[in-house]
Design an enzyme around this catalytic site. Structure first.
Site, PDB file in Angstrom:
ATOM      1  N   GLY A 150       1.254  -9.233   5.910  1.00  0.00           N
ATOM      2  CA  GLY A 150       1.670  -8.520   7.112  1.00  0.00           C
ATOM      3  C   GLY A 150       1.652  -7.030   6.873  1.00  0.00           C
ATOM      4  O   GLY A 150       1.996  -6.565   5.782  1.00  0.00           O
ATOM      5  N   GLY A 151       1.247  -6.252   7.892  1.00  0.00           N
ATOM      6  CA  GLY A 151       1.237  -4.798   7.761  1.00  0.00           C
ATOM      7  C   GLY A 151       0.389  -4.348   6.597  1.00  0.00           C
ATOM      8  O   GLY A 151      -0.796  -4.653   6.513  1.00  0.00           O
ATOM      9  N   ASP A 152       1.006  -3.610   5.658  1.00  0.00           N
ATOM     10  CA  ASP A 152       0.280  -3.131   4.482  1.00  0.00           C
ATOM     11  C   ASP A 152       0.705  -3.885   3.230  1.00  0.00           C
ATOM     12  O   ASP A 152       0.590  -3.365   2.116  1.00  0.00           O
ATOM     13  CB  ASP A 152       0.496  -1.624   4.297  1.00  0.00           C
ATOM     14  CG  ASP A 152       1.964  -1.252   4.153  1.00  0.00           C
ATOM     15  OD1 ASP A 152       2.811  -2.152   4.256  1.00  0.00           O
ATOM     16  OD2 ASP A 152       2.244  -0.065   3.932  1.00  0.00           O
ATOM     17  N   GLU A 153       1.174  -5.121   3.408  1.00  0.00           N
ATOM     18  CA  GLU A 153       1.645  -5.929   2.281  1.00  0.00           C
ATOM     19  C   GLU A 153       0.680  -7.079   2.002  1.00  0.00           C
ATOM     20  O   GLU A 153       0.228  -7.773   2.911  1.00  0.00           O
ATOM     21  CB  GLU A 153       3.041  -6.488   2.587  1.00  0.00           C
ATOM     22  CG  GLU A 153       3.638  -7.304   1.448  1.00  0.00           C
ATOM     23  CD  GLU A 153       4.957  -7.940   1.824  1.00  0.00           C
ATOM     24  OE1 GLU A 153       5.555  -8.595   0.957  1.00  0.00           O
ATOM     25  OE2 GLU A 153       5.379  -7.814   2.997  1.00  0.00           O
TER      26      GLU A 153
ATOM     27  N   MET B 223       0.823  -1.208   0.000  1.00  0.00           N
ATOM     28  CA  MET B 223       0.000   0.000   0.000  1.00  0.00           C
ATOM     29  C   MET B 223       0.859   1.261   0.000  1.00  0.00           C
ATOM     30  O   MET B 223       1.904   1.307   0.653  1.00  0.00           O
ATOM     31  CB  MET B 223      -0.937   0.018   1.212  1.00  0.00           C
ATOM     32  CG  MET B 223      -2.028  -1.029   1.166  1.00  0.00           C
ATOM     33  SD  MET B 223      -3.105  -0.977   2.633  1.00  0.00           S
ATOM     34  CE  MET B 223      -3.893   0.639   2.413  1.00  0.00           C
TER      35      MET B 223
END
Length: 324
Positions: free
Chosen positions: A244-247, A204
């Site tokens: 994970g996170g924005d991935e 993102m």
């Protein structure tokens, strides 16, 4: 003991996201024990599946092995903590699998859910005779913590347990463990059929700005919306995962050629960029997308994922005006 108590507190903070709990504990157990690798394997039919892995076992995330003829399978049957001093001389182990992971000694502890042993928690070392009775005690305590987390994440149904262990709590998408499991299977099928498979890596753009300006509730809403849009743009045969996170990661199976993968990428890019309003506030959602195709770009899983990651960062740099 104090470190284990503190670890229990950290697990509670993670809530009911079982996938995150498993990933967190296997990283921490290496610190506590000095092990070079850790794995949570869940029993699924006649197979043991690596649902969380770290250290020397990390590259094997999603690996499926036969339950019979392995120390993990024996642990499931007996419900006992088992110690292997040397995999090269222990007749109970799957020696080929041990060599693949790179381990010589290990401890395997049972994970119980609702009265049934559903998997194992394993620590490993590339050195023979590495572990002691003290390590056994630590692993038994940590296995009990994981088992408790399993119980509270999925109180009754085993099917709900597997869903919690393989899906991201925030978005409902497949998690990293299930992504690699599906990718291994997709590549094995593609090799037999001589057909292409594509991997997309999506990262993102602008999430930090949303978090800084509007708070993490807005950031979480943006992640959920991005996940929904990626899933909406994907095909029924594709696997969409939050890594994970924005991935995010996407596996594109049943492709005719690279052109078909590019069409999916273009459709996803349009879908992700559509206007989004959160609590009457317009938020800009976008993502950089990298594409890699088997066997054109790479023939091995790890290299294919690396190529998709490299392509994604090339897109991100080009948007910032940086040279490749």
């Amino acid at each position: 003991m104090l470190r284990i108590v503190n670890l229990q507190t950290d697990i509670v903070k993670l809530g009911h996201d079982l996938g995150s709990v498993l990933a967190f504990v296997i990283e921490q157990v290496q610190i506590l024990t000095g092990a070079q690798g850790a794995v949570v394997e869940l029993a699924e039919g006649d197979e043991m599946v690596y649902r969380a892995a770290s250290g020397i076992a990390g590259p094997q995330l999603g690996l499926r092995l036969a339950r019979r003829g392995s120390l993990s399978g024996l642990c499931i049957e007996t419900g006992e903590v088992l110690l292997c001093g040397d995999s090269e001389t222990d007749a109970r182990v799957d020696r080929e699998a041990c060599r693949k992971v790179g381990l010589r000694s290990m401890i395997v502890a049972p994970l119980c859910h609702n009265g049934t042993v559903v998997g194992v928690f394993k620590i490993a070392s590339p050195d023979a005779a590495f572990f002691t009775s003290g390590h056994v005690t630590i692993l038994r305590l940590l296995a009990e913590l994981i088992a408790a987390s399993m119980y509270y994440s999925a109180r009754y149904e085993a099917s709900e347990l597997y869903h919690r262990a393989t899906h991201d709590l925030l978005t409902g998408l497949a998690n990293r463990a299930l992504f690699y499991d599906r990718l291994r299977q997709a590549l094995a099928l593609a090799r037999r059929r001589a057909t292409p498979v594509a991997v997309l890596n999506l990262d993102m753009d602008g999430l930090k700005a949303i978090n800084d300006r509007h708070g993490h509730r807005a950031g979480d809403a943006a992640i959920r919306e991005c996940a929904l849009r990626i899933h909406r743009a994907a095909r029924a045969s594709d696997t969409v995962a939050r890594l994970g996170g924005d991935e995010f990661g996407v596996i594109l199976s049943e492709l005719l050629d690279r052109g078909g993968a590019r069409q999916v990428v273009e459709r996803m890019a349009r879908e992700i960029r559509a206007p989004f309003v959160y609590e009457e506030t317009p938020l800009a959602i976008d993502a950089s997308i990298g594409l890699a195709v088997f066997p054109e770009d790479a023939t091995e899983m790890d290299t294919l994922v690396e190529e998709a990651d490299r392509a994604m960062y090339a897109v991100k740099r080009s948007r910032k005006g940086e040279p490749d």
